[in-house]
Design a protein around this motif. Structure first.
Motif, mmCIF file in Angstrom:
data_model
loop_
_atom_site.group_PDB
_atom_site.id
_atom_site.type_symbol
_atom_site.label_atom_id
_atom_site.label_comp_id
_atom_site.label_asym_id
_atom_site.label_seq_id
_atom_site.Cartn_x
_atom_site.Cartn_y
_atom_site.Cartn_z
ATOM 1 N N UNK A 166 -0.271 22.944 8.142
ATOM 2 C CA UNK A 166 -1.882 23.155 8.752
ATOM 3 C C UNK A 166 -2.576 24.710 8.265
ATOM 4 N N UNK A 167 -2.588 25.158 7.483
ATOM 5 C CA UNK A 167 -3.241 25.913 6.703
ATOM 6 C C UNK A 167 -4.572 25.545 6.621
ATOM 7 N N UNK A 168 -4.997 24.698 6.911
ATOM 8 C CA UNK A 168 -6.671 24.808 6.953
ATOM 9 C C UNK A 168 -6.676 23.316 7.551
ATOM 10 N N UNK A 169 -8.072 23.348 7.775
ATOM 11 C CA UNK A 169 -8.880 22.805 9.499
ATOM 12 C C UNK A 169 -9.095 21.050 8.280
ATOM 13 N N UNK A 170 -8.429 20.027 8.940
ATOM 14 C CA UNK A 170 -9.123 18.540 9.023
ATOM 15 C C UNK A 170 -7.820 17.561 9.521
ATOM 16 N N UNK A 171 -8.070 16.531 9.022
ATOM 17 C CA UNK A 171 -7.363 15.704 9.429
ATOM 18 C C UNK A 171 -6.462 15.051 8.417
ATOM 19 N N UNK A 172 -5.172 15.008 8.631
ATOM 20 C CA UNK A 172 -3.873 14.876 7.259
ATOM 21 C C UNK A 172 -4.008 13.400 8.244
ATOM 22 N N UNK A 173 -3.502 12.499 7.185
ATOM 23 C CA UNK A 173 -3.094 11.117 6.653
ATOM 24 C C UNK A 173 -2.009 11.327 6.622
ATOM 25 N N UNK A 174 -0.534 10.666 8.139
ATOM 26 C CA UNK A 174 0.527 10.319 7.622
ATOM 27 C C UNK A 174 0.781 9.477 7.633
ATOM 28 N N UNK A 175 2.772 8.952 6.215
ATOM 29 C CA UNK A 175 2.673 7.332 6.482
ATOM 30 C C UNK A 175 1.747 6.918 5.722
ATOM 31 N N UNK A 176 2.063 5.677 5.698
ATOM 32 C CA UNK A 176 3.208 5.030 6.122
ATOM 33 C C UNK A 176 4.210 5.488 4.966
ATOM 34 N N UNK A 177 5.564 5.359 5.604
ATOM 35 C CA UNK A 177 6.844 5.438 4.421
ATOM 36 C C UNK A 177 7.184 3.931 4.505
ATOM 37 N N UNK A 178 7.987 4.314 3.060
ATOM 38 C CA UNK A 178 7.772 3.055 1.723
ATOM 39 C C UNK A 178 9.291 3.595 1.615
ATOM 40 N N UNK A 179 10.499 2.669 0.982
ATOM 41 C CA UNK A 179 11.272 2.685 0.228
ATOM 42 C C UNK A 179 10.753 2.056 -0.894
ATOM 43 N N UNK A 180 11.417 2.996 -2.164
ATOM 44 C CA UNK A 180 11.350 2.478 -3.234
ATOM 45 C C UNK A 180 12.893 1.842 -4.059
ATOM 46 N N UNK A 181 12.557 1.253 -4.685
ATOM 47 C CA UNK A 181 13.490 0.314 -5.726
ATOM 48 C C UNK A 181 12.820 0.333 -7.005
ATOM 49 N N UNK A 182 13.703 1.087 -7.425
ATOM 50 C CA UNK A 182 13.452 1.368 -9.038
ATOM 51 C C UNK A 182 14.222 1.400 -9.611
ATOM 52 N N UNK A 183 14.440 1.288 -11.074
ATOM 53 C CA UNK A 183 15.677 1.131 -12.121
ATOM 54 C C UNK A 183 15.642 2.533 -12.904
ATOM 55 N N UNK A 184 15.846 2.527 -12.983
ATOM 56 C CA UNK A 184 16.635 3.956 -13.944
ATOM 57 C C UNK A 184 15.861 4.374 -15.253
ATOM 58 N N UNK A 185 15.236 3.725 -15.760
ATOM 59 C CA UNK A 185 14.390 3.722 -17.025
ATOM 60 C C UNK A 185 12.990 3.876 -16.238
ATOM 61 N N UNK A 186 12.488 3.357 -15.210
ATOM 62 C CA UNK A 186 11.589 3.359 -14.467
ATOM 63 C C UNK A 186 10.345 2.604 -15.169
ATOM 64 N N UNK A 187 11.000 0.988 -15.807
ATOM 65 C CA UNK A 187 9.718 0.312 -15.654
ATOM 66 C C UNK A 187 9.694 -0.228 -14.175
ATOM 67 N N UNK A 188 10.504 -0.505 -13.715
ATOM 68 C CA UNK A 188 9.739 -1.058 -12.485
ATOM 69 C C UNK A 188 9.839 -0.363 -11.074
ATOM 70 N N UNK A 189 9.341 -0.703 -10.604
ATOM 71 C CA UNK A 189 8.698 0.031 -9.260
ATOM 72 C C UNK A 189 8.186 -0.767 -7.831
ATOM 73 N N UNK A 190 9.109 -1.559 -7.536
ATOM 74 C CA UNK A 190 8.648 -1.746 -5.722
ATOM 75 C C UNK A 190 8.548 -1.500 -4.773
ATOM 76 N N UNK A 191 7.904 -1.436 -3.458
ATOM 77 C CA UNK A 191 7.771 -0.470 -2.038
ATOM 78 C C UNK A 191 7.122 -1.471 -1.168
ATOM 79 N N UNK A 192 8.100 -1.091 -0.441
ATOM 80 C CA UNK A 192 7.913 -1.730 0.932
ATOM 81 C C UNK A 192 8.022 -1.238 1.994
ATOM 82 N N UNK A 193 7.014 -1.272 2.508
ATOM 83 C CA UNK A 193 5.989 -0.122 3.841
ATOM 84 C C UNK A 193 7.471 -0.542 5.607
ATOM 85 N N UNK A 194 7.408 0.997 5.280
ATOM 86 C CA UNK A 194 8.028 0.502 6.946
ATOM 87 C C UNK A 194 7.454 1.431 8.256
ATOM 88 N N UNK A 195 7.319 1.929 7.647
ATOM 89 C CA UNK A 195 5.426 2.575 9.166
ATOM 90 C C UNK A 195 3.686 2.201 8.942
#
Length: 427
Positions: A166-195
């Motif tokens: 909180x060093x700077x004045x302003x409005x900070x956006x928090x979220x949404x929390x997403x669960x991330x599914x990705x392969x080890x190489x990084x070819x595919x990535x899927x996000x699902x919003x949880x909040x």
């Protein structure tokens, strides 16, 4: 004339009537099947999970495959086989790993600059079987908090805490929390919003201004004083009639009851209107920290006036901030940003035209603001108003008169904590 036997019409079923009206059958209303039939949403979602690395891998797979078929290179055939195995098995990492129930909350949705804003996050396993580890991300302003959720047994809860800077004045956006599914190489990535998204308002630092300036007290409905008057709007008591009293103030019901003339007596009411001009022109400030000091000074003055129940207006080059309550004022101040257009003289011209009844005009600006600009601000303010300028910058103690005897007095300050002392000197 004989009419040939007509073929009996088929029964009008619900599905037949729906086709005639152009309405899809009931089975078409299911969301997954509708995506498959429409085609576009389903393909968009499928292509959206492929990362740039994945597209590069597919392009390399096609290139090595063509080289193996047309040129007969063994190396290209081996590379194509390896890439095909990697691309084919990457989908396995996107299989659902469980239905975590995630909740995050802000212990304090409104904080002051320098205070700690704590974000509490909990992940619950609502199923009757263990859930495998998962990777989750939570956007916090421009950054992203990444954390791992371990294996959760049934009904187990995993809790985390994050400290929001909180060093700077302003409005900070928090979220949404997403669960991330990705392969080890990084070819595919899927996000699902949880909040859902939540906002944190970081208010500017403020101090108690202490002394107040009233300027010209106007005899209009406003603050009640201890002075008694025979003509005003705040009723106080009844007294005996004195020759010269206005007969319109005679209270006839009491007069008829006691047998002598009784008149109403009033308390004098006065109103003092405060107009605060917050200069947002970045060229008038030495550094950005001086502008933040100016916002803190303007909000401190406005909060003091709101607490005293005075009429107040706080104007910037872009807008007027709401001053109905202190909380609304501080929330709106989080969105005040510097501008590179229009000086404080233009600000004073528009604001004083909207508030000609102002008794006190206080300009909050930077120490790079020129004196001729300050003198012009005084000419734009109402003639009977008390004008004052507070200049924020590196100079800690300075006072000067601008524009001659009928001009305004400018005070220098380097931090908001100096405001009470300056207000005592100015009042």
């Amino acid at each position: 004339m004989t009419i040939p036997d007509a073929t009996p019409a088929p029964p009008r079923t619900e599905r037949g009537r729906a086709r005639r009206r152009g309405i899809a059958p009931a089975w078409h209303g299911s969301i997954p099947l509708r995506r498959i039939i429409n085609g576009v949403p389903a393909s968009g979602r499928a292509l959206g999970i492929v990362t740039p690395t994945g597209w590069a891998c597919l392009a390399l797979l096609v290139a090595t495959g063509l080289a193996a078929l047309r040129l007969g290179w063994q190396e290209a055939r081996a590379a194509a086989a390896v890439l095909a195995v990697i691309a084919g098995t990457s989908w396995l990492w996107l299989l659902p790993r469980g239905a975590h129930r995630v909740h995050h909350e802000l212990l304090e949705p409104r904080v002051t600059v320098g205070d700690e804003a704590i974000i509490h996050l909990s992940v619950l396993n609502p199923t009757s079987h263990p859930l495998l580890p998962a990777r989750m991300e939570m956007p916090v302003g421009p950054g992203t908090a990444v954390f791992a959720v371990p294996t959760l047994r049934p009904a187990a809860v995993h809790e985390r805490g994050f400290v929001l800077p909180t060093a700077r004045r302003g409005v900070v956006t928090v979220g949404p929390v997403v669960s991330v599914s990705a392969d080890p190489v990084g070819l595919l990535r899927r996000e699902r919003e949880r909040t859902r998204v939540q906002l944190v308002h970081i208010h500017p630092r403020t101090v108690r201004a202490g002394s107040t300036m009233h300027g010209l007290m106007r005899d209009v409905e406003g603050a009640v004083t201890q002075e008694l008057s025979s003509s005003d709007v705040s009723f106080h008591a009844l007294r005996d009639y004195v020759p010269g009293d206005d007969r319109r103030n005679v209270h006839w019901r009491t007069t008829a009851r006691i047998g002598r003339l009784m008149v109403r007596q009033f308390e004098e009411t006065h109103r003092s209107s405060l107009l605060i001009l917050l200069d947002c022109l970045i060229d008038d400030y030495e550094v950005e920290e001086d502008f933040e000091t100016g916002v803190s000074v303007a909000c401190s003055l406005a909060l003091a006036a709101v607490g005293d129940g005075r009429e107040i207006a706080l104007a910037t080059q872009k807008e007027e901030l709401p001053v109905t309550t202190g909380l609304r004022l501080l929330d709106a101040s989080c969105l005040v940003t510097p501008t590179a257009e229009q000086g404080c003289d233009d600000l004073a011209s528009r604001a004083c035209a909207r508030h000609p009844e102002a008794s006190v005009v206080i300009l909050v600006t930077g120490q790079r603001c020129q004196e001729r600009t300050l003198a012009r601000v005084r000419t734009l303010a109402p003639l009977d108003a008390l004008a004052l300028a507070l200049r924020c910058g590196s100079n800690a103690a300075g006072r000067r008169s601008v524009g001659g005897p009928a001009g305004l007095t400018a005070y220098d300050l380097d931090r908001v904590e100096s405001l009470p002392r300056i207000m005592r000197r100015a009042s």
